[in-house]
Design a protein around this motif. Sequence first.
Motif, PDB file in Angstrom:
ATOM      1  N   ASN A 285      19.808 -47.007 -36.417  1.00  0.00           N
ATOM      2  CA  ASN A 285      19.341 -45.663 -35.969  1.00  0.00           C
ATOM      3  C   ASN A 285      19.525 -45.432 -35.019  1.00  0.00           C
ATOM      4  O   ASN A 285      17.850 -44.274 -34.598  1.00  0.00           O
ATOM      5  N   ASN A 286      19.924 -45.582 -33.901  1.00  0.00           N
ATOM      6  CA  ASN A 286      19.181 -45.444 -32.480  1.00  0.00           C
ATOM      7  C   ASN A 286      17.700 -45.837 -32.299  1.00  0.00           C
ATOM      8  O   ASN A 286      17.196 -45.004 -31.328  1.00  0.00           O
ATOM      9  N   GLY A 287      17.456 -46.641 -33.233  1.00  0.00           N
ATOM     10  CA  GLY A 287      16.011 -46.598 -32.633  1.00  0.00           C
ATOM     11  C   GLY A 287      14.859 -46.179 -33.015  1.00  0.00           C
ATOM     12  O   GLY A 287      13.389 -46.341 -32.891  1.00  0.00           O
ATOM     13  N   GLU A 288      15.143 -45.033 -34.193  1.00  0.00           N
ATOM     14  CA  GLU A 288      14.506 -44.018 -34.527  1.00  0.00           C
ATOM     15  C   GLU A 288      14.102 -44.299 -35.933  1.00  0.00           C
ATOM     16  O   GLU A 288      14.168 -45.111 -36.475  1.00  0.00           O
ATOM     17  N   HIS A 289      12.398 -43.843 -36.338  1.00  0.00           N
ATOM     18  CA  HIS A 289      12.209 -43.786 -37.427  1.00  0.00           C
ATOM     19  C   HIS A 289      13.135 -43.436 -38.261  1.00  0.00           C
ATOM     20  O   HIS A 289      13.423 -42.403 -38.552  1.00  0.00           O
ATOM     21  N   ILE A 290      13.085 -43.829 -39.637  1.00  0.00           N
ATOM     22  CA  ILE A 290      14.273 -43.452 -40.932  1.00  0.00           C
ATOM     23  C   ILE A 290      13.288 -42.786 -41.555  1.00  0.00           C
ATOM     24  O   ILE A 290      12.487 -43.433 -42.919  1.00  0.00           O
ATOM     25  N   GLU A 291      13.175 -41.810 -41.603  1.00  0.00           N
ATOM     26  CA  GLU A 291      11.738 -40.795 -42.579  1.00  0.00           C
ATOM     27  C   GLU A 291      12.424 -40.968 -43.584  1.00  0.00           C
ATOM     28  O   GLU A 291      11.346 -40.814 -44.585  1.00  0.00           O
ATOM     29  N   TRP A 292      13.983 -40.989 -44.236  1.00  0.00           N
ATOM     30  CA  TRP A 292      13.768 -40.798 -45.577  1.00  0.00           C
ATOM     31  C   TRP A 292      13.733 -42.206 -46.600  1.00  0.00           C
ATOM     32  O   TRP A 292      13.969 -41.526 -47.650  1.00  0.00           O
ATOM     33  N   ALA A 293      13.483 -42.805 -45.550  1.00  0.00           N
ATOM     34  CA  ALA A 293      13.375 -44.269 -46.239  1.00  0.00           C
ATOM     35  C   ALA A 293      11.702 -44.382 -47.038  1.00  0.00           C
ATOM     36  O   ALA A 293      10.594 -43.850 -46.263  1.00  0.00           O
ATOM     37  N   PRO A 294      11.662 -44.128 -48.590  1.00  0.00           N
ATOM     38  CA  PRO A 294      10.147 -44.284 -49.050  1.00  0.00           C
ATOM     39  C   PRO A 294       9.434 -45.122 -49.028  1.00  0.00           C
ATOM     40  O   PRO A 294      10.045 -46.352 -48.304  1.00  0.00           O
ATOM     41  N   GLU A 295       8.114 -44.736 -48.321  1.00  0.00           N
ATOM     42  CA  GLU A 295       7.227 -45.904 -48.414  1.00  0.00           C
ATOM     43  C   GLU A 295       6.697 -45.528 -49.830  1.00  0.00           C
ATOM     44  O   GLU A 295       6.599 -44.919 -50.575  1.00  0.00           O
ATOM     45  N   ILE A 296       7.123 -46.877 -50.923  1.00  0.00           N
ATOM     46  CA  ILE A 296       6.325 -47.079 -51.999  1.00  0.00           C
ATOM     47  C   ILE A 296       4.551 -47.465 -51.999  1.00  0.00           C
ATOM     48  O   ILE A 296       4.193 -47.956 -51.030  1.00  0.00           O
ATOM     49  N   PRO A 297       3.702 -46.213 -52.585  1.00  0.00           N
ATOM     50  CA  PRO A 297       2.683 -46.169 -52.674  1.00  0.00           C
ATOM     51  C   PRO A 297       1.685 -46.942 -53.163  1.00  0.00           C
ATOM     52  O   PRO A 297       1.919 -48.541 -54.520  1.00  0.00           O
ATOM     53  N   THR A 298       0.862 -48.344 -53.157  1.00  0.00           N
ATOM     54  CA  THR A 298      -0.351 -49.654 -53.288  1.00  0.00           C
ATOM     55  C   THR A 298      -0.309 -49.070 -55.265  1.00  0.00           C
ATOM     56  O   THR A 298      -0.070 -49.859 -55.735  1.00  0.00           O
ATOM     57  N   PHE A 299      -0.540 -47.869 -55.016  1.00  0.00           N
ATOM     58  CA  PHE A 299      -0.980 -48.526 -57.013  1.00  0.00           C
ATOM     59  C   PHE A 299      -0.025 -48.034 -57.882  1.00  0.00           C
ATOM     60  O   PHE A 299       0.390 -48.510 -59.028  1.00  0.00           O
ATOM     61  N   VAL A 300       2.100 -47.842 -57.320  1.00  0.00           N
ATOM     62  CA  VAL A 300       2.682 -48.542 -57.442  1.00  0.00           C
ATOM     63  C   VAL A 300       3.449 -49.672 -58.129  1.00  0.00           C
ATOM     64  O   VAL A 300       3.831 -50.371 -58.528  1.00  0.00           O
ATOM     65  N   SER A 301       2.976 -50.304 -56.944  1.00  0.00           N
ATOM     66  CA  SER A 301       3.388 -51.976 -56.713  1.00  0.00           C
ATOM     67  C   SER A 301       2.184 -52.165 -57.161  1.00  0.00           C
ATOM     68  O   SER A 301       2.511 -53.225 -58.381  1.00  0.00           O
ATOM     69  N   LEU A 302       1.017 -52.045 -57.513  1.00  0.00           N
ATOM     70  CA  LEU A 302       0.458 -52.732 -58.479  1.00  0.00           C
ATOM     71  C   LEU A 302       1.039 -52.734 -59.887  1.00  0.00           C
ATOM     72  O   LEU A 302       0.495 -53.930 -60.412  1.00  0.00           O
ATOM     73  N   ALA A 303       1.164 -51.242 -60.146  1.00  0.00           N
ATOM     74  CA  ALA A 303       1.589 -51.096 -61.677  1.00  0.00           C
ATOM     75  C   ALA A 303       2.897 -52.349 -61.778  1.00  0.00           C
ATOM     76  O   ALA A 303       2.913 -52.445 -62.759  1.00  0.00           O
ATOM     77  N   VAL A 304       3.700 -52.270 -61.273  1.00  0.00           N
ATOM     78  CA  VAL A 304       5.273 -52.846 -61.391  1.00  0.00           C
ATOM     79  C   VAL A 304       4.551 -54.155 -61.505  1.00  0.00           C
ATOM     80  O   VAL A 304       5.045 -54.998 -62.051  1.00  0.00           O
ATOM     81  N   ILE A 305       4.029 -54.668 -60.964  1.00  0.00           N
ATOM     82  CA  ILE A 305       3.308 -56.504 -60.695  1.00  0.00           C
ATOM     83  C   ILE A 305       2.734 -56.877 -62.310  1.00  0.00           C
ATOM     84  O   ILE A 305       3.112 -57.018 -62.468  1.00  0.00           O
ATOM     85  N   VAL A 306       1.619 -55.666 -62.132  1.00  0.00           N
ATOM     86  CA  VAL A 306       1.482 -56.064 -63.804  1.00  0.00           C
ATOM     87  C   VAL A 306       1.483 -55.709 -64.887  1.00  0.00           C
ATOM     88  O   VAL A 306       1.854 -56.666 -65.505  1.00  0.00           O
ATOM     89  N   ALA A 307       2.874 -55.133 -64.829  1.00  0.00           N
ATOM     90  CA  ALA A 307       3.600 -54.696 -65.810  1.00  0.00           C
ATOM     91  C   ALA A 307       5.029 -55.750 -66.398  1.00  0.00           C
ATOM     92  O   ALA A 307       4.461 -56.640 -67.227  1.00  0.00           O
TER      93      ALA A 307
END
Length: 358
Positions: A285-307
């Motif tokens: 991406n020419n060294g630019e941030h890829i803004e459309w790439a989603p950041e997975i929230p911490t609590f979503v990560s926690l829910a996935v791990i626990v489940a």
Amino acid sequence: MPALPVWFEIGTFVVLGIILLFDLLLVVKRPHEPSMKEAGLWVAFYVGLALVFAALMFVFTGPEYGGQFVAGWITEYSLSIDNLFVFIIIMARFSVPRKYQQEVLMVGIIIALILRGIFIALGAAVIENFSWIFYIFGAFLLYTAYKQATDSGEDEEHAGDNKLISKLKSVLPMSESYDGNKVRTVVDGKKVFTPMLIVFVTIGLTDLLFAVDSIPAIFGLTQSASIVFTANIFALMGLRQLYFLLGGLMTRLIYLKHALSVILAFIGVKLILHAMHVNELPFINNGEHIEWAPEIPTFVSLAVIVATIIIAVIASLIRSRVIEGNEARDGVEEESSPAVDEGLDEAADEAGTKNPRH
């Protein structure tokens, strides 16, 4: 995001250091095989301690840091439980007396803490200066997840078979049997090493491999080196008692490695998405941030791990019960077959016919 309060970090490490020192002294002064009750109480104490710490994190540092700690602790704890399979194999392979297995595990935990501390410091320094490392971490975790899901476990059975162990045996004078928990002993007037040295080296090498897998995983959940190290300490504390508590249950957690594979793959994807979000590589991406790439929230990560862990444990226990039921039923059928055949033979003789089973 603001840094953790310095007083909170220092206080945490002081308290945990005192607890670990007390645990170590207890093992050295009173080597024994803990009962199920003793092991269960210690495991409950350490899990409760981690939950209390998590609550303090939420109160003093906020929900984001608190969630990161809980997600990191559960992930590291799950990976540590999987590591117990290898510890069981090592103990059996070198015929370590049950009475001294606590000390071996404690030494292994200390080695693990030292190695992980080094890895965490290096990882934090690299992440601070090179954001592209997340691409490598993510790809490595995806590869590890694949290996975890497809590995038959044959490599683990030969955890003690490596060139370094063979070299130690050929170079160092070694006794044939253990002398309590001693690393060195005297045989025929000469000082020699006991097999305990080989066990410690094997445990240390295993811990090194575990650190390579687990540190990138938790850095996918938090970039705070303090949280990473604290989560590792809490995950390793109580592992010694968990070894004795889950010894018979380990073989029943047949889907645990699949759950860990899902967790590692999920964190790998999360890391790659984060790397895209903060991208600085010129050929992407020419060294630019890829803004459309989603950041997975911490609590979503926690829910996935626990489940994932809960589903795997429930599925494992159900599957194990089905297997045990089938084995019991097959055993009953095998035992009853001769009696049934004998009864049919007698009935056939009386009727002047032949037993249809023959």
